[in-house]
Design a protein around this motif. Structure first.
Motif, short mmCIF file in Angstrom:
data_model
loop_
_atom_site.label_atom_id
_atom_site.label_comp_id
_atom_site.label_asym_id
_atom_site.label_seq_id
_atom_site.Cartn_x
_atom_site.Cartn_y
_atom_site.Cartn_z
N ARG A 224 32.69 35.25 34.01
CA ARG A 224 33.44 36.21 34.82
C ARG A 224 34.80 35.67 35.26
O ARG A 224 35.68 36.43 35.65
CB ARG A 224 32.61 36.61 36.04
N PHE A 225 34.99 34.34 35.19
CA PHE A 225 36.29 33.77 35.56
C PHE A 225 37.40 34.20 34.57
O PHE A 225 38.55 34.23 34.93
CB PHE A 225 36.20 32.25 35.58
N TYR A 278 47.71 35.01 38.07
CA TYR A 278 46.80 36.01 38.64
C TYR A 278 45.39 35.43 38.75
O TYR A 278 44.75 35.55 39.81
CB TYR A 278 46.79 37.26 37.76
N HIS A 279 44.89 34.81 37.69
CA HIS A 279 43.52 34.32 37.71
C HIS A 279 43.36 33.08 38.59
O HIS A 279 42.27 32.85 39.14
CB HIS A 279 43.04 34.04 36.28
N ASN A 283 40.41 34.13 41.07
CA ASN A 283 39.15 33.42 40.86
C ASN A 283 38.74 32.54 42.04
O ASN A 283 37.62 32.02 42.07
CB ASN A 283 39.20 32.60 39.58
N ARG A 284 39.63 32.41 43.01
CA ARG A 284 39.21 31.72 44.24
C ARG A 284 38.13 32.55 44.95
O ARG A 284 37.35 32.00 45.73
CB ARG A 284 40.42 31.46 45.14
N LYS A 341 38.45 41.01 47.44
CA LYS A 341 37.43 41.98 47.03
C LYS A 341 36.18 41.26 46.53
O LYS A 341 35.05 41.67 46.82
CB LYS A 341 37.98 42.89 45.94
N LEU A 342 36.38 40.18 45.76
CA LEU A 342 35.23 39.43 45.24
C LEU A 342 34.44 38.78 46.37
O LEU A 342 33.22 38.65 46.29
CB LEU A 342 35.72 38.36 44.26
#
Length: 355
Positions: A224-225, A278-279, A283-284, A341-342
């Motif tokens: 998912r990263f 962006y990632h 991804n944090r 959001k994550l």
């Protein structure tokens, strides 16, 4: 934040490349599977294939994960497989009875490095691999790399070899991960001392080696990263079940020239893309969820680490990517918002162990 390099002691390995037919013995590492992830970089992949053929010991399997699903790459892999079979012969059967050393694994679409390594490790695991040596397509392995790694395998389950940079100088890798902040330690000592290794709590899929029992305990790398922090978190998870180490032995060299900013003539801050930016930020959110799952999440300190990460990306934009300042700032901001959001996704679950 894991992309600063240190340059000294230039080493020339060009003479080691392309030595098709170099004498090789079976790997001293049991059922060693090299897992390569590639995407639209056939020239770099060809150089990696040449370096694998020049190894002094033959791996049990080479799994090539093709995120492009390219006809060109498929032809390259077949030619590589034919050359490897002629050079080393067939190998021990895998779980399906196949004795071919090279396994081609095209993907339906670009699933990023994270998805590629997750699927590649899964494929090698299903074939029966005992050890997984993972790498991107923009590196070359050094001829004695397997032997150098093998001496550490009786006592350690996760081993990160040292690397050379594109220009042949030493590559400084931030092996010490500051978990409360969620950032690599940029001033961790580079010297290894008399032991020749240091304990680490992270990993890099640019040459990382790990044993089957680690995959069974912590599961597959998290796809998912997509890109960035996936290997960091995999090393963090591995440190929960063993003591990963980074060793002084040089096993790999980067083959892609990346724009960079020299810092005091010793370390470098490398150029990157808006997609990476962006990632790096988004991804944090995944990183924080893994810390929560293991009781290591400290909201205030992690928020500080996120701010420091964003500041570093802004500095990178100004120093080496100035032409992308406008789009780069947008990518950083969007990634930051999406990471929040994550953090609050009620359906998120960590990758499950395999046993």
């Amino acid at each position: 934040m894991g992309d600063m390099t240190e340059n000294n002691n230039t080493v020339d390995i060009d003479g080691a490349e392309g030595r098709e037919g170099a004498s090789s013995e079976q790997s001293p590492i049991e059922k060693l599977a090299i897992v390569v992830v590639t995407y639209k970089r056939q020239k770099l992949l060809a150089r990696l294939f040449d370096s694998i053929k020049a190894l002094n010991a033959a791996p049990w399997r080479v799994v090539v994960v093709d995120n492009e699903h390219s006809d060109d790459t498929k032809v390259m892999v077949q030619r590589f497989s034919d050359a490897v079979n002629a050079q080393w012969g067939k190998t021990e059967p895998d779980e399906s009875g196949n004795t071919q050393r090279v396994v081609y694994a095209p993907q339906k679409g670009n699933i990023g490095g994270s998805g590629g390594f997750s699927n590649g490790v899964k494929k090698a695991y299903e074939l029966g691999a005992e050890w997984f040596w993972v790498m991107d397509d923009d590196v070359a392995v050094l001829p004695n790399a397997i032997g150098q790694l093998a001496k550490w395998t009786p006592r350690h389950d996760v081993i990160q070899g040292s690397r050379l940079d594109y220009d042949g100088g030493d590559f400084y890798w931030q092996y010490d991960f500051i978990v409360p902040l969620g950032i690599p330690n940029p001033i961790a000592p580079a010297a290894f001392g008399p032991s020749g290794y240091r304990t680490m709590d992270t990993m890099c899929f640019e040459g990382g080696l790990f044993r089957r029992n680690i995959v069974e305990k912590i599961g597959l790398p998290d796809p998912r990263f997509f890109i960035y922090w996936d290997d960091t978190i995999y090393g963090y998870l591995a440190s929960k079940v063993t003591d990963p180490i980074v060793v002084n032995d040089k096993i790999i060299q980067r083959t892609r020239d990346i724009g960079n900013w020299d810092i005091a003539g010793v370390r470098q801050l490398n150029s990157t893309s808006d997609m990476n930016r962006y990632h790096i930020m988004r991804n944090r959110g995944y990183m924080a969820r893994y810390f929560m799952a293991h009781g290591d999440y400290r909201p205030a300190l992690f928020a500080l680490g996120t701010l420091l990460t964003a500041l570093k990306e802004v500095i990178r934009l100004v120093a080496v990517d100035r032409e992308h300042i406008r789009t780069g700032l947008k990518a950083i901001a969007k990634g930051w918002v999406d990471s929040r959001k994550l953090l609050h996704d009620p359906n998120w679950q960590p990758m499950p162990p395999l046993k």
